[in-house]
Design a protein around this motif. Structure first.
Motif: not given
Length: 87
Positions: A18-19, A35-40, A43-48
């Motif tokens: 992102i940076k 947003g968080i949902r888009s990033l999850t 990238f296939g990662v958790s919301q945390n």
């Protein structure tokens, strides 16, 4: 989905991507970051993990999180001056 390196912290990898997008102009100053949902999903990662990445970018001064609205790229003059690409 973007493949992440298995042996490195996922939140740090997401943060660096992102940076990089901020620094290369993909995400322009004052523009909203996905947003968080888009990033999850991307990238296939958790919301945390996604949240940790954005929190770290906020601590560094690249983004500003506005509760219930989203995360926005800060103006370039607010970015850290000690980064390698700073002139």
């Amino acid at each position: 989905m973007i493949e992440l390196v298995p042996d490195e912290h996922k939140w740090r990898q997401v943060m660096e991507i992102i940076k990089g997008r901020i620094l290369d102009g993909t995400y322009q100053p004052r523009a909203k970051v996905p947003g968080i949902r888009s990033l999850t999903q991307e990238f296939g990662v958790s919301q945390n993990t996604a949240r940790h990445s954005l929190n770290s970018l906020e601590e560094q001064g690249y983004v500003r999180q506005v509760s219930s609205i989203g995360t926005f790229v800060r103006p370039a003059e607010d970015w850290p001056q000690d980064r390698p690409d700073a002139t």
